[in-house]
Design a protein around this motif. Structure first.
Motif, PDB file in Angstrom:
ATOM      1  N   ILE A  77      49.319  58.551  44.723  1.00 54.25           N
ATOM      2  CA  ILE A  77      49.468  57.532  43.985  1.00 54.25           C
ATOM      3  C   ILE A  77      50.143  57.639  42.569  1.00 54.25           C
ATOM      4  CG2 ILE A  77      48.051  55.525  42.911  1.00 54.25           C
ATOM      5  CD1 ILE A  77      45.816  55.466  44.906  1.00 54.25           C
ATOM      6  N   ILE A  78      50.977  56.954  42.275  1.00 54.71           N
ATOM      7  CA  ILE A  78      51.530  57.074  40.852  1.00 54.71           C
ATOM      8  C   ILE A  78      51.388  55.962  39.892  1.00 54.71           C
ATOM      9  CG2 ILE A  78      53.262  58.757  41.722  1.00 54.71           C
ATOM     10  CD1 ILE A  78      55.329  56.543  41.725  1.00 54.71           C
ATOM     11  N   ALA A  79      51.153  54.695  40.661  1.00 59.06           N
ATOM     12  CA  ALA A  79      50.652  53.530  39.600  1.00 59.06           C
ATOM     13  C   ALA A  79      49.945  52.737  40.345  1.00 59.06           C
ATOM     14  CB  ALA A  79      52.136  53.099  39.087  1.00 59.06           C
ATOM     15  N   LYS A  80      49.063  51.917  39.592  1.00 59.98           N
ATOM     16  CA  LYS A  80      48.318  50.864  40.174  1.00 59.98           C
ATOM     17  C   LYS A  80      48.599  49.702  39.227  1.00 59.98           C
ATOM     18  CE  LYS A  80      44.129  52.779  42.580  1.00 59.98           C
ATOM     19  NZ  LYS A  80      42.807  52.871  42.696  1.00 59.98           N
ATOM     20  N   LEU A  81      49.357  48.781  39.800  1.00 57.19           N
ATOM     21  CA  LEU A  81      49.804  47.651  38.855  1.00 57.19           C
ATOM     22  C   LEU A  81      49.211  46.406  39.109  1.00 57.19           C
ATOM     23  CD1 LEU A  81      53.629  48.459  39.632  1.00 57.19           C
ATOM     24  CD2 LEU A  81      52.344  49.162  37.571  1.00 57.19           C
ATOM     25  N   ASN A  82      48.431  45.592  38.079  1.00 60.40           N
ATOM     26  CA  ASN A  82      47.955  44.382  38.088  1.00 60.40           C
ATOM     27  C   ASN A  82      49.232  43.509  38.205  1.00 60.40           C
ATOM     28  OD1 ASN A  82      46.672  42.025  37.868  1.00 60.40           O
ATOM     29  ND2 ASN A  82      45.119  42.680  36.362  1.00 60.40           N
ATOM     30  N   VAL A  83      49.289  42.728  39.181  1.00 55.34           N
ATOM     31  CA  VAL A  83      50.671  42.091  39.660  1.00 55.34           C
ATOM     32  C   VAL A  83      50.126  40.243  39.679  1.00 55.34           C
ATOM     33  CG1 VAL A  83      51.876  43.690  40.431  1.00 55.34           C
ATOM     34  CG2 VAL A  83      50.317  42.315  41.837  1.00 55.34           C
ATOM     35  N   GLY A  84      49.293  39.842  39.035  1.00 53.94           N
ATOM     36  CA  GLY A  84      49.062  38.636  38.994  1.00 53.94           C
ATOM     37  C   GLY A  84      47.290  38.152  39.167  1.00 53.94           C
ATOM     38  N   ASN A  85      46.963  36.995  39.462  1.00 54.56           N
ATOM     39  CA  ASN A  85      45.668  36.579  39.458  1.00 54.56           C
ATOM     40  C   ASN A  85      45.047  36.448  40.945  1.00 54.56           C
ATOM     41  OD1 ASN A  85      45.499  36.326  36.511  1.00 54.56           O
ATOM     42  ND2 ASN A  85      46.530  34.407  36.788  1.00 54.56           N
ATOM     43  N   GLN A  86      45.924  36.662  41.822  1.00 53.82           N
ATOM     44  CA  GLN A  86      45.811  36.320  43.315  1.00 53.82           C
ATOM     45  C   GLN A  86      46.305  37.440  44.186  1.00 53.82           C
ATOM     46  OE1 GLN A  86      45.963  32.254  44.545  1.00 53.82           O
ATOM     47  NE2 GLN A  86      46.080  31.430  42.499  1.00 53.82           N
ATOM     48  N   ASP A  87      46.324  37.171  45.595  1.00 53.91           N
ATOM     49  CA  ASP A  87      46.868  38.019  46.308  1.00 53.91           C
ATOM     50  C   ASP A  87      48.336  38.482  46.095  1.00 53.91           C
ATOM     51  OD1 ASP A  87      44.416  38.055  47.478  1.00 53.91           O
ATOM     52  OD2 ASP A  87      44.881  36.827  49.144  1.00 53.91           O
ATOM     53  N   CYS A  88      48.803  39.634  46.377  1.00 50.16           N
ATOM     54  CA  CYS A  88      50.066  39.943  46.045  1.00 50.16           C
ATOM     55  C   CYS A  88      50.656  40.195  47.655  1.00 50.16           C
ATOM     56  CB  CYS A  88      50.234  41.303  45.381  1.00 50.16           C
ATOM     57  SG  CYS A  88      52.074  42.041  45.234  1.00 50.16           S
ATOM     58  N   ASP A 117      49.538  33.435  42.945  1.00 52.11           N
ATOM     59  CA  ASP A 117      49.500  32.684  41.635  1.00 52.11           C
ATOM     60  C   ASP A 117      50.848  32.067  41.207  1.00 52.11           C
ATOM     61  OD1 ASP A 117      51.094  34.804  40.308  1.00 52.11           O
ATOM     62  OD2 ASP A 117      49.426  35.463  39.203  1.00 52.11           O
ATOM     63  N   THR A 118      51.896  32.107  41.935  1.00 45.06           N
ATOM     64  CA  THR A 118      53.061  31.473  42.138  1.00 45.06           C
ATOM     65  C   THR A 118      54.046  32.211  40.874  1.00 45.06           C
ATOM     66  OG1 THR A 118      52.895  29.871  40.035  1.00 45.06           O
ATOM     67  CG2 THR A 118      52.105  29.042  42.035  1.00 45.06           C
ATOM     68  N   VAL A 119      53.555  33.362  40.434  1.00 47.30           N
ATOM     69  CA  VAL A 119      54.351  34.136  39.384  1.00 47.30           C
ATOM     70  C   VAL A 119      55.331  35.479  40.100  1.00 47.30           C
ATOM     71  CG1 VAL A 119      54.481  35.403  37.279  1.00 47.30           C
ATOM     72  CG2 VAL A 119      52.958  33.295  37.616  1.00 47.30           C
ATOM     73  N   LEU A 120      56.505  35.406  39.921  1.00 49.22           N
ATOM     74  CA  LEU A 120      57.279  36.454  40.168  1.00 49.22           C
ATOM     75  C   LEU A 120      57.511  37.711  38.982  1.00 49.22           C
ATOM     76  CD1 LEU A 120      59.350  37.810  42.155  1.00 49.22           C
ATOM     77  CD2 LEU A 120      61.207  36.734  40.885  1.00 49.22           C
ATOM     78  N   ARG A 121      57.128  38.896  39.341  1.00 46.73           N
ATOM     79  CA  ARG A 121      56.878  39.863  38.460  1.00 46.73           C
ATOM     80  C   ARG A 121      57.694  40.943  38.690  1.00 46.73           C
ATOM     81  NH1 ARG A 121      52.094  37.451  38.835  1.00 46.73           N
ATOM     82  NH2 ARG A 121      50.919  36.827  36.879  1.00 46.73           N
ATOM     83  N   LEU A 122      58.580  41.331  37.665  1.00 49.61           N
ATOM     84  CA  LEU A 122      59.532  42.676  37.824  1.00 49.61           C
ATOM     85  C   LEU A 122      58.954  43.644  37.066  1.00 49.61           C
ATOM     86  CD1 LEU A 122      62.899  40.751  37.934  1.00 49.61           C
ATOM     87  CD2 LEU A 122      61.596  41.185  39.650  1.00 49.61           C
ATOM     88  N   TRP A 123      59.222  45.015  37.644  1.00 51.63           N
ATOM     89  CA  TRP A 123      58.698  46.337  36.994  1.00 51.63           C
ATOM     90  C   TRP A 123      59.767  47.160  36.968  1.00 51.63           C
ATOM     91  CZ3 TRP A 123      53.618  46.559  35.431  1.00 51.63           C
ATOM     92  CH2 TRP A 123      52.711  45.592  35.620  1.00 51.63           C
ATOM     93  N   GLN A 124      60.200  47.576  35.882  1.00 48.74           N
ATOM     94  CA  GLN A 124      61.007  49.085  35.712  1.00 48.74           C
ATOM     95  C   GLN A 124      60.566  50.253  35.960  1.00 48.74           C
ATOM     96  OE1 GLN A 124      62.838  48.319  32.027  1.00 48.74           O
ATOM     97  NE2 GLN A 124      64.725  47.638  32.655  1.00 48.74           N
TER      98      GLN A 124
END
Length: 343
Positions: A262-273, A291-298
């Motif tokens: 594991i190199i990262a654990k990301l919180n990607v919203g309030n509901q299921d990813c 939760d209807t939100v699209l999130r982008l990570w670099q």
């Protein structure tokens, strides 16, 4: 829909007495579309393009083909990396292979599943991996035959994913197992354990890593996405992370034993990813959430042994329903996604 209607208005030349009203609307709309940018509250700026021909058809043009040989719901689609083949999985227990370069004709009808087929992917140019709720099957495109079954998962299988050219990742319940697609062994070469069910998988090259390593993203039903480094046990040195060539005789991506970290654990919203995707280089991760939100990570090569992961932007208060599928363009310049019932 507003921009589809706007496309129709921009293509019209009304002679009505109220045309001045339409002209005013079109004038302001034209300026906005010419700028090609729409600012979101998060500060992210996304490109908008007018629809073509003044109609409700999008920029890509009209519908090209409707493939209707399945007898029940189509659950999953995958396209080969060269764009020549489309593979579809269905509730009718079949996996079908279509030739996109020859009028989308059906070239293979793969039968062997005993349950509805939920998920499918293409491994290289010669192999297809598909999964129902109980087992995954590896198929040969060249021979049109079943090569291997992978049964015995603990919990219902949720997604299969081609990991490079020589491996397949299979998620069942909270566990992801990686299998070699060559050789005679049916044992997993490594596994990734999670706390809850894994709903989505994606992979790419590892930024700053060696050619023998992969970056695996797992979308989970606990508001998190996990990033894993998958590679030979001997990989992980600083030289490898800087992209150095592996030494002669060093393991390659086809090694029989791999290691997961594991190199990262990301919180990607309030509901299921439920949706994750990586650009081919691994520098951009897209996560769709209930939760209807699209999130982008670099994702970038870090100074230490692991890549650096930073949140890039999100689309809050833009979408109206949960995001169940997402895809990043090869060069990372575009992100396409589907909402429930909406493309």
């Amino acid at each position: 829909l507003p921009f589809q209607v706007l496309g129709r208005l921009l293509g019209s030349e009304s002679k009505d007495s109220n045309s001045s009203v339409i002209s005013t609307i079109c004038s302001g709309a034209s300026a906005a579309l010419k700028a090609g940018l729409f600012s979101l509250r998060s500060g992210w700026r996304t490109s908008l393009r007018p629809v073509s021909g003044g109609s409700l058809q999008g920029v890509g043009g009209p519908l090209q083909r409707t493939l209707q040989l399945h007898k029940d719901w189509v659950r999953s689609l995958a396209v080969s990396k060269d764009g020549n083949l489309l593979v579809s999985a269905s509730n009718d227990l079949s996996v079908k292979v279509w030739d996109l370069k020859r009028d989308c004709r059906l070239i293979l009808d793969l039968l062997g599943h005993e349950n509805q087929v939920y998920t499918v992917d293409v491994c290289g140019q010669d192999l297809v991996v598909s999964g129902d709720k109980e087992e995954a099957i590896l198929w040969s495109i060249a021979e049109g035959s079943l090569l291997r079954r992978w049964p015995g998962f603990e919990g219902q299988l949720s997604v299969v994913h081609a990991l490079g050219l020589a491996h397949a990742a299979i998620a069942a319940a909270s566990e992801v197992k990686v299998f070699a697609t060559s050789g005679s062994s049916s044992e997993a070469v490594c596994k990734c354990d999670h706390e809850v069910r894994v709903a989505a998988l994606a992979s790419s090259n590892l930024p700053g890593g060696s050619p023998a390593e992969f970056l695996l993203a797992c979308g989970c039903e606990d508001q998190q996405a996990l990033l894993w480094r998958i590679g030979p046990p001997s990989s992980g040195g600083a030289a490898a992370k800087r992209g150095a060539r592996p030494k002669a005789g060093a393991p390659t991506p086809t090694s029989s034993v791999l290691q997961a970290k594991i190199i990262a654990k990301l919180n990607v919203g309030n509901q299921d990813c439920r949706a994750v995707h990586l650009s081919p280089s691994g520098n951009l991760l897209a996560c769709g959430n209930d939760d209807t939100v699209l999130r982008l990570w670099q994702v970038s090569a870090g100074k230490g042994s692991d890549p650096l992961v930073q949140e890039y932007c999100s689309t809050k208060e833009v979408h109206s329903d949960w995001i169940h599928s997402v895809s990043v363009a090869k060069d990372g310049s575009f992100v396409a996604f589907c909402l429930r019932g909406v493309t």
